[in-house]
Write a protein that holds these residues in place. Structure first.
Motif, PDB file in Angstrom:
ATOM      1  N   ASP A  97       0.846  -1.191   0.000  1.00 57.06           N
ATOM      2  CA  ASP A  97       0.000   0.000   0.000  1.00 57.06           C
ATOM      3  C   ASP A  97       0.875   1.230   0.000  1.00 57.06           C
ATOM      4  OD1 ASP A  97      -1.844   1.936   0.239  1.00 57.06           O
ATOM      5  OD2 ASP A  97      -2.595   1.340   2.216  1.00 57.06           O
TER       6      ASP A  97
ATOM      7  N   ASN B 224       0.084   4.077  -0.949  1.00 52.45           N
ATOM      8  CA  ASN B 224      -0.633   5.331  -0.745  1.00 52.45           C
ATOM      9  C   ASN B 224      -0.655   5.735   0.733  1.00 52.45           C
ATOM     10  OD1 ASN B 224      -1.298   5.628  -3.481  1.00 52.45           O
ATOM     11  ND2 ASN B 224      -2.927   4.079  -3.213  1.00 52.45           N
ATOM     12  N   GLN B 225      -0.075   4.841   1.535  1.00 49.28           N
ATOM     13  CA  GLN B 225      -0.041   5.109   2.978  1.00 49.28           C
ATOM     14  C   GLN B 225       0.775   6.367   3.261  1.00 49.28           C
ATOM     15  OE1 GLN B 225      -1.650   3.005   5.084  1.00 49.28           O
ATOM     16  NE2 GLN B 225      -1.206   4.316   6.830  1.00 49.28           N
ATOM     17  N   ARG B 226       0.141   7.289   4.055  1.00 51.66           N
ATOM     18  CA  ARG B 226       0.876   8.484   4.494  1.00 51.66           C
ATOM     19  C   ARG B 226       0.699   8.621   6.002  1.00 51.66           C
ATOM     20  NH1 ARG B 226       2.235   7.641   0.286  1.00 51.66           N
ATOM     21  NH2 ARG B 226       2.505   8.974  -1.554  1.00 51.66           N
TER      22      ARG B 226
ATOM     23  N   ASN C  71       6.962  10.205   4.537  1.00 53.49           N
ATOM     24  CA  ASN C  71       5.931  10.497   3.542  1.00 53.49           C
ATOM     25  C   ASN C  71       6.548  10.849   2.189  1.00 53.49           C
ATOM     26  OD1 ASN C  71       3.948   9.989   5.338  1.00 53.49           O
ATOM     27  ND2 ASN C  71       3.531  12.139   5.841  1.00 53.49           N
TER      28      ASN C  71
ATOM     29  N   SER D 236       6.073   8.798  -1.101  1.00 55.75           N
ATOM     30  CA  SER D 236       5.638   9.387  -2.369  1.00 55.75           C
ATOM     31  C   SER D 236       6.582   8.979  -3.494  1.00 55.75           C
ATOM     32  CB  SER D 236       5.615  10.917  -2.250  1.00 55.75           C
ATOM     33  OG  SER D 236       4.695  11.295  -1.268  1.00 55.75           O
TER      34      SER D 236
ATOM     35  N   ALA E  29       6.170   5.387  -4.234  1.00 54.89           N
ATOM     36  CA  ALA E  29       4.920   5.189  -4.964  1.00 54.89           C
ATOM     37  C   ALA E  29       5.101   5.612  -6.422  1.00 54.89           C
ATOM     38  CB  ALA E  29       3.805   5.987  -4.304  1.00 54.89           C
ATOM     39  N   GLU E  30       5.799   6.727  -6.582  1.00 55.08           N
ATOM     40  CA  GLU E  30       6.032   7.224  -7.948  1.00 55.08           C
ATOM     41  C   GLU E  30       6.872   6.223  -8.730  1.00 55.08           C
ATOM     42  OE1 GLU E  30       4.708   9.521  -9.492  1.00 55.08           O
ATOM     43  OE2 GLU E  30       5.979   9.621 -11.282  1.00 55.08           O
TER      44      GLU E  30
ATOM     45  N   ARG F 107       4.840   3.240  -9.359  1.00 52.29           N
ATOM     46  CA  ARG F 107       3.873   3.492 -10.437  1.00 52.29           C
ATOM     47  C   ARG F 107       4.576   3.429 -11.797  1.00 52.29           C
ATOM     48  NH1 ARG F 107       2.384   7.154 -13.623  1.00 52.29           N
ATOM     49  NH2 ARG F 107       3.994   8.587 -12.911  1.00 52.29           N
TER      50      ARG F 107
END
Lengths: 123, 828
Positions: B557, B559-561, B578, B582, B585-586, B589
């Motif tokens: 996950d 998107n967890q912040r 965070n 990010s 995640a980037e 992605r």
């Protein structure tokens, strides 16, 4: 059901031209669309007996094309054979949910494609 | 389980914080508590000791103060009493002197009176005087009359220390002042005489001693020597009244047959005596005779017999036994008035001779040896010689009842010498003497009456003496002393009570303080614990948030912040996390997108190639010879391999990118295995492998993603088939253990060398290098399998060679060592 007119939708010219050439040689009438909107248009105007539909297309993706075809009373009975490099379960499910009769993952050999087409003939 | 440990970092931080807080706060608290307790005990002990000591000091000082006050009071009272008694003594002496002088005046009047029976009777009758009649009752304890508190001043302003005594109302009677009044001619013949009974008795010639009072007077001879204005005053003359003192056990009493002795013997016979006054009577300047009056000595005794040198002041009946009384001595030291009448010097009226005074036993023995008469012996005794209390009165005289007191020879009474010497210059005074075991104040005062023979010395008529028990003076002080003693005792008891109370109070305070300390301790401990929990929570909560975030990231996950709530280091950490999340995640992605795009972009040319090659091989491009077909088949196999590689890579990427969502559900083991076996049955047949599925009847339920586990089984079975020599055997079996089900795929192939056991599940580990022949694989299958099993919470393992005894029906030898691939699945 007799199949004589096949709509091939693929933005890869190598593939669409190969299939166009081979299927034409085998006596089928072959229509080729290289984007989604063209595919919907052709399907509506030419009423093919079967559609070989790629998913990744410019302007409109294959799922949407399939949904348009299946939601158009004129074309809703035309079998749609989705043919895509997208092989994930969710992708397959989306294709079938869009109304496609069958979802085949690339790569696939030409004899196998032909067998799929022929299977609709007999059905 | 290591996973669990990692999820609870707060426990250890909280624990450490708690421990450090406790150590930091509890230790000083305990030390403080112990110190306070110790101090308190010490303070309590000290306070107790101090209070006790203070109390004792107070008591001692009160005691000494009391003693001092009492002593001072005693001294003051004694001094005051002494003063008062001295004054009373002087007053008494002066009164007596005045009285005697009045008699001089009477005599002078008488000398001018017409010599007639009528006139003398008139004179006689006009001289009466009151005397107090003693209570003829024996002594009884009589309380001194107190100040009458009922009678108070009508004016409130006078009420402070108001003192009042009602008048002394004694029984009195008027008796003639003089026993006789007479006129005597120049020859000594009584010409006229009035007796106290008022009768005219037989007239006598008083020049003869036997015709005088008690045959003891010799005054006529002296009258002849008088000048015309001169007055003759006799000494006291009377019959001695015997008396007997009985001494038993130190107590002195007076026998009933004795003379009157006040309360000691109220029924006794009184001493009767006279003092004679006489002076010439002139007629026309010529002496014609003498007038004479005999004062009834009773009136002299009245002065002393009713005086009390105590608070009682006056009494109807004196009491020598009590020790407080007054008495008189004449100018030569004879006792002339005493509550005990037998002590008064007198005469034997038979002989007219004076009874000799009482002398000491030792002196009396001297008398016995002297061969003289007692009278003679005594009259020749040196006066005031060797007077001491160590001498005792002669028993013979006591027995005879003749114990009159002559101060000059009363050698067992040293105070006599004091009085006599003290009054020698006509003065007065007092002194204290231990008499009969009691401290006695005795005072004296000369009676300033100097008529006739009494004018021979400054001592005058004689002297008054007072005797008083010193203790009676300071009775009040003694009462105070007793009161103080009682008070002190009371105080001592009070102090003990107070001490006890103090101790109890201390105990209670100590208990309360301990309780308080405990309360404070528990309170602050709780507060500290709460504080440390809060503080650690404030520290650990964000850390936990971070951990949860990191774990969520780990599980895919991205998107967890984490909520950044603080600006401290942890806040920075959360912020960085965070940021990192990010970025990850980037990247993820992008990677995911890349994989998707790449797989699509790879598949498309592969698809084109396959279309072409398969078309040719399928005969859609005309006839081809066998050589071309063979070559194209190689191409097609390579396309297949390429495709498989792409698929595996894509699969692995998706697994690594956590894009795969496991469809977990309960599945039967036999269904899983059967599905997998059917998938590889063609391949197995091709290589002449026999697969023995020993789980075909096993209906144990496991919680798995069916397709994924089938994929793993197919992979393992495929490996066993492909990488081992043909005609092998594969056994599938399994067993349930705690929460997990273990599936084992066992073959009798080449086996896996020991060094490769650990690496076999690594990415791109090429099993080909273990074998002489190349099979061709992606080197990703086992790695994917491992990841799938681990994502299910299970584990996968490989062991080789196979223990021959463990799996029956398996042919093993040096060529076929065999290998076991086992993995576990969670039970439903």
């Amino acid at each position: 059901m007799n199949i004589s007119k096949i709509l091939i939708v693929d933005d890869e010219e190598t593939i669409s031209s190969y299939l166009d050439r081979k299927l034409t040689q085998l006596g089928y009438t072959v229509l080729v669309a290289s984007d989604g909107e063209e595919a919907v248009e052709l399907c509506n105007s030419q009423k093919p007996d079967i559609v070989l539909l790629d998913v990744k297309l410019p302007r409109m993706n294959g799922y949407e094309v399939c949904r348009r075809i299946k939601s158009n009373p004129k074309t809703c009975n035309v079998p749609v054979l989705m043919l895509s490099a997208k092989s994930q379960a969710n992708e397959i499910e989306e294709g079938l949910a869009a109304g496609a009769e069958r979802y085949i993952t690339k790569p696939i050999g030409f004899p196998d494609i032909l067998n799929h087409i022929k299977s609709f003939e007999t059905a | 389980m290591s996973f669990l440990k990692k999820t609870l970092p707060g426990t250890s931080i909280l624990g450490k914080l708690l421990a450090s807080f406790l150590v930091l706060s509890l230790v000083p608290l305990i030390i403080l508590g112990l110190w306070a307790n110790h101090n308190f005990e010490e303070t309590g002990e000290l306070a107790k000791r101090n209070i006790d000591e203070m109390a004792r000091l107070n008591l001692r000082s009160a005691e000494s103060l009391g003693q001092r006050v009492i002593r001072d009071s005693v001294e003051a009272l004694d001094a005051r009493s002494t003063e008062a008694i001295e004054v009373r003594t002087i007053d008494l002496a002066n009164s007596i002197a005045s009285f005697l002088y009045e008699r001089d005046d009477d005599l002078r009047v008488l000398s001018t009176v017409k010599i007639s029976g009528e006139a003398y009777l008139k004179f006689f009758r006009s001289h009466y005087r009151y005397v107090i009649i003693p209570d003829h009752e024996p002594r009884s304890i009589q309380q001194p009359k107190d100040h009458d508190s009922a009678t108070v001043s009508g004016n409130q302003e006078n009420s402070k220390s108001w003192r009042h005594r009602p008048p002394y109302r004694f029984n009195r009677m008027k008796i003639p002042l003089y026993a006789e009044v007479s006129f005597i001619d120049l020859e000594g013949n009584e010409k006229l005489r009035v007796n106290s009974d008022g009768s005219q008795a037989l007239l006598r010639n008083v020049s003869l001693k036997e015709n005088t009072y008690c045959k003891a007077e010799d005054y006529f001879g002296r009258l002849q020597g008088l000048g015309d204005e001169e007055i003759y005053v006799s000494r006291v003359v009377g019959a001695h009244v015997p008396g007997w003192l009985k001494i038993s056990d130190g107590a002195v009493s007076v026998t009933g047959e004795s003379a009157y002795a006040g309360k000691e013997n109220p029924q006794g016979r009184n001493f009767r005596g006279i003092i004679r006054w006489a002076m010439p009577v002139l007629e026309n300047g010529v002496r014609i005779g003498y007038c004479s009056m005999a004062l009834d000595h009773e009136h002299i005794m009245q002065f002393t017999d009713h005086l009390m040198p105590t608070d009682e002041r006056f009494t109807s009946t004196s009491d020598a036994g009590e020790g407080n009384y007054a008495w008189l001595w004449d100018f030569e030291g004879r006792c002339i008035s005493h509550p005990r009448d037998f002590f008064i010097m007198g005469f034997d009226c038979e002989t007219g001779r004076e009874i000799p005074g009482w002398i000491s036993e030792s002196t009396y023995r001297e008398f016995l040896e002297s061969g003289n008469t007692l009278k003679e012996f005594v009259s020749h005794l040196p006066l005031f010689t060797e007077f001491t209390q160590s001498k005792k009165g002669s028993k013979a005289q006591i027995a005879s009842g003749r114990i009159a007191l002559d101060c000059r020879t009363l050698d067992m009474a040293p105070q006599c010498q004091g009085w006599h010497e003290g009054s020698e210059d006509g003065g007065s005074g007092s002194f204290v003497i231990l008499w009969s075991g009691l401290w006695k104040l005795t005072s004296y005062a000369a009676i300033p009456y100097f008529t006739g023979q009494y004018g021979r010395s400054e001592r005058g008529f004689g002297y008054v003496t007072f005797g008083a028990n010193v203790d009676d003076f300071h009775k009040a002080a003694n009462q105070t002393a007793e009161f103080i003693q009682n008070s002190l005792k009371q105080q001592e008891r009070s102090i003990e009570e107070i001490n006890l109370k103090t101790e109890n109070t201390f105990r209670e305070v100590e208990r309360n303080t301990r309780k308080m300390l405990l309360l404070i301790g528990v309170g602050s401990l709780s507060a500290l614990m709460l504080a440390s929990i809060l503080i650690s929570y404030s520290i650990t909560r964000p850390i936990k948030d971070l951990t949860v975030g990191a774990m969520a990231m780990r599980q895919g996950d991205l998107n967890q912040r984490i909520k950044v709530s603080t600006s401290d280091e942890i806040g920075e950490l959360a912020y960085s996390f965070n940021e990192m999340a990010s970025n990850v995640a980037e990247v993820d992605r992008m990677k995911s997108e890349f994989v998707t795009i790449a797989s699509h972009e790879l598949r498309t040319p592969i698809h084109s190639m396959l279309l072409g090659v398969s078309g040719i091989l399928g005969g859609y491009a005309g006839e081809i010879n066998s050589e071309v077909r063979h070559d194209l088949e190689i191409v097609r196999n390579e396309i297949d391999r390429l495709m498989k590689l792409v698929n595996d890579l894509l699969d692995l990427s998706r697994i690594e990118a956590r894009l795969v969502q496991l469809q977990i559900g309960p599945v039967r083991i036999n269904s899983l295995v059967t599905r997998a076996v059917s998938r590889v049955s063609d391949l197995a047949a091709k290589h002449n492998h026999s697969i023995e599925n020993r789980l075909s009847e096993n209906e144990t339920m496991v919680m798995v993603d069916e397709d994924r586990i089938v994929q793993v089984l197919v992979n393992l079975l495929g490996n066993s088939i492909k990488y081992n020599p043909d005609h092998g055997k594969i056994i599938i079996q399994g067993r349930s253990s705690d929460r997990m089900f273990t599936v084992m795929v066992v073959d009798n192939g080449y086996g896996v060398p020991k060094w490769a056991l650990k690496k076999i599940f690594d990415k791109f580990f090429q099993a080909d290098i273990l074998m002489s022949q190349k099979v061709g694989g992606t080197g990703l299958g086992l790695n994917i399998s491992k990841r799938i099993i681990e994502d299910h919470g299970g584990s996968i393992d490989c062991s080789s060679p196979v223990d021959p005894g463990e799996y029956y029906g398996l042919v093993l030898n040096s060529e076929r060592k065999g290998a076991v691939f086992s993995f576990t699945l969670p039970l439903a």
